[in-house]
Write an enzyme that holds these catalytic residues in place. Structure first.
Site, mmCIF file in Angstrom:
data_model
loop_
_atom_site.group_PDB
_atom_site.id
_atom_site.type_symbol
_atom_site.label_atom_id
_atom_site.label_comp_id
_atom_site.label_asym_id
_atom_site.label_seq_id
_atom_site.Cartn_x
_atom_site.Cartn_y
_atom_site.Cartn_z
ATOM 1 C CB CYS A 186 -4.781 -1.991 6.522
ATOM 2 S SG CYS A 186 -3.860 -3.335 5.754
ATOM 3 C CB THR A 210 -0.916 0.024 1.229
ATOM 4 O OG1 THR A 210 -1.716 -1.158 1.228
ATOM 5 C CG2 THR A 210 -1.811 1.248 1.211
#
Length: 423
Positions: A265, A125
């Site tokens: 996350c 990410t």
């Protein structure tokens, strides 16, 4: 591209990389590389500390495991699945993905010499632009090759949800992107071969990067709203769970709930997007407001628990330290912040967790997980993470851990209203 001779190398074998590598190995010649020698040794012995892959699947897999980059054969695809954390100032820390890019850069010339046209796919990410503006130049510098001519870039965001046995890599829709239309099709075909969920071709690498980072930012903002209303209703002596039960009867009410937002996350990715926004001269008010609410939630809970205990509690048992239930993942656990908040208010806190690795808990948070913690009684017992083992004990047995007049708290409403305090 001949799939019979296709080779894939996965860089990073954590929560994302290992499941991907095991599934890839069912279709292609696949090598899994990780710099952590102990991790490779464990996996070779059939043990996955993340509990994502069973021993039987590891033992039966044809996946080649190595911590030596020279063992990685020339490949058609190099997939980078390393962590992208934030630093102490909550800024993106790209050092791990940069190091992984340097590792891959050393491998590219060998792939070309072997007659392959290597594609480097990033799943980590990042904010929009990292793959092409940061990783691509590193690959060029280390390899001495030309990006877009000798090798190519692609991005396919990871969507692993630790502990989720339903939305696994072989069932979900994979967003894919590529530097050229031909590369996009090659990447689409690669992932189509391993998932029944199909692929979505993003308009560009930057669009795919952006899609990933807003997925978690959106969840973060929605949870922040729930945490804020929990704080408001707490002042009214009104149960948030009672309110949500009523509100959820409307067909389009979103089923979010209050809680501690940790993990690698949701509690991290919004900072990647806000960092990029600020660099462009935009003040990301909504994103950072959500982060402020969620980052402060653990201390707010500690204060509310202290008040519920009459501000006189001396001992506390906190059940669960991992960032979510039924997983061993301790990354960015906000329960650790809750424990710190209780200690700041004078509590002697005993942490307990049925899933977490005691050595990791001590190393990461300085917390000793006590295996005999359930044999004593406390002024305050907090069900912070509703692992199934705790739910199996039942509310009555959990309440038996409290001293006379003690408080049983349930942060996620998992005990069905049987606790003295909930969010």
């Amino acid at each position: 591209m001949n799939s019979a001779n296709m080779r894939v190398t996965i860089i990073g074998l954590g929560y994302v990389g290992l499941p991907l590598a095991v599934v890839m190995a069912q279709k292609f010649q696949t090598t899994g590389f990780d710099v952590d020698r102990s991790r490779i040794a464990e996996l070779r012995g059939g043990h996955d500390r993340t509990d994502e892959i069973t021993k039987d699947r590891l033992v039966e897999s044809t996946l080649l495991l190595t911590d030596d980059e020279s063992d990685c054969p020339p490949s058609d695809f190099y997939i980078v699945t390393v962590p992208t954390p934030i630093d102490g100032a909550k800024r993106p820390d790209l050092s791990i993905v940069e190091a992984a890019s340097r590792t891959v850069g050393k491998m590219l010339a060998g792939a070309i010499a072997d007659g392959r046209r290597p594609v480097v796919i990033y799943e980590s990410t990042v904010y929009p632009g990292v793959t092409e503006e940061i990783c691509g130049p590193i690959l060029e510098d280390v390899s001495g090759l030309s990006c877009g001519k000798d090798f190519f870039l692609a991005y396919s965001p990871e969507r692993i949800n630790p502990g989720d046995r339903e939305h696994t890599i072989d069932k979900i829709t994979k967003v894919v992107s590529g530097q050229t239309p031909a590369v996009l099709e090659d990447v689409a075909n690669l992932y189509n071969a391993i998932t029944s969920g199909g692929v979505f071709r993003a308009a560009s690498i930057r669009a795919a990067e952006a899609a990933k980072v807003i997925e978690n930012a959106q969840r973060d903002i929605n949870i922040a709203f729930m945490n804020e209303i929990a704080q408001i209703f707490g002042r009214m002596d009104l149960s948030t769970w009672d309110v949500l039960e009523a509100a959820r009867t409307k067909w389009n009410f979103l089923p979010f709930a209050p809680g501690l937002v940790g993990g690698h996350c949701i509690g991290v990715d919004p900072y990647y997007l806000s960092h990029r926004a600020e660099a462009l001269g935009h003040d990301p008010k909504v994103i950072l407001a959500g982060r402020d609410v969620n980052d402060a939630m653990a201390d707010w809970v500690a204060e509310r628990l202290h008040k519920a205990s009459g501000e006189k509690g001396e001992t506390a048992l906190v059940l669960g330290l991992t960032f979510k239930e039924n997983v061993p993942d301790l990354r960015n656990s906000k329960v650790a912040d809750l424990i710190a908040g209780l200690k700041d208010r004078g509590y002697e806190v005993t942490p307990h967790d049925t899933y977490a690795d005691p050595e990791e808990a001590l190393r990461e948070y300085g917390l000793e997980l006590e295996s005999e913690a359930l044999e004593r009684s406390y002024d305050l017992v907090v069900l912070a993470v509703p692992h199934q083992a705790y739910l199996d004990l039942g509310a009555a047995e959990l309440r038996a851990l409290t001293k006379p007049g003690g408080i049983l708290a349930d942060l996620k409403g998992a005990l069905g209203g049987a606790a003295d305090w909930t969010l």
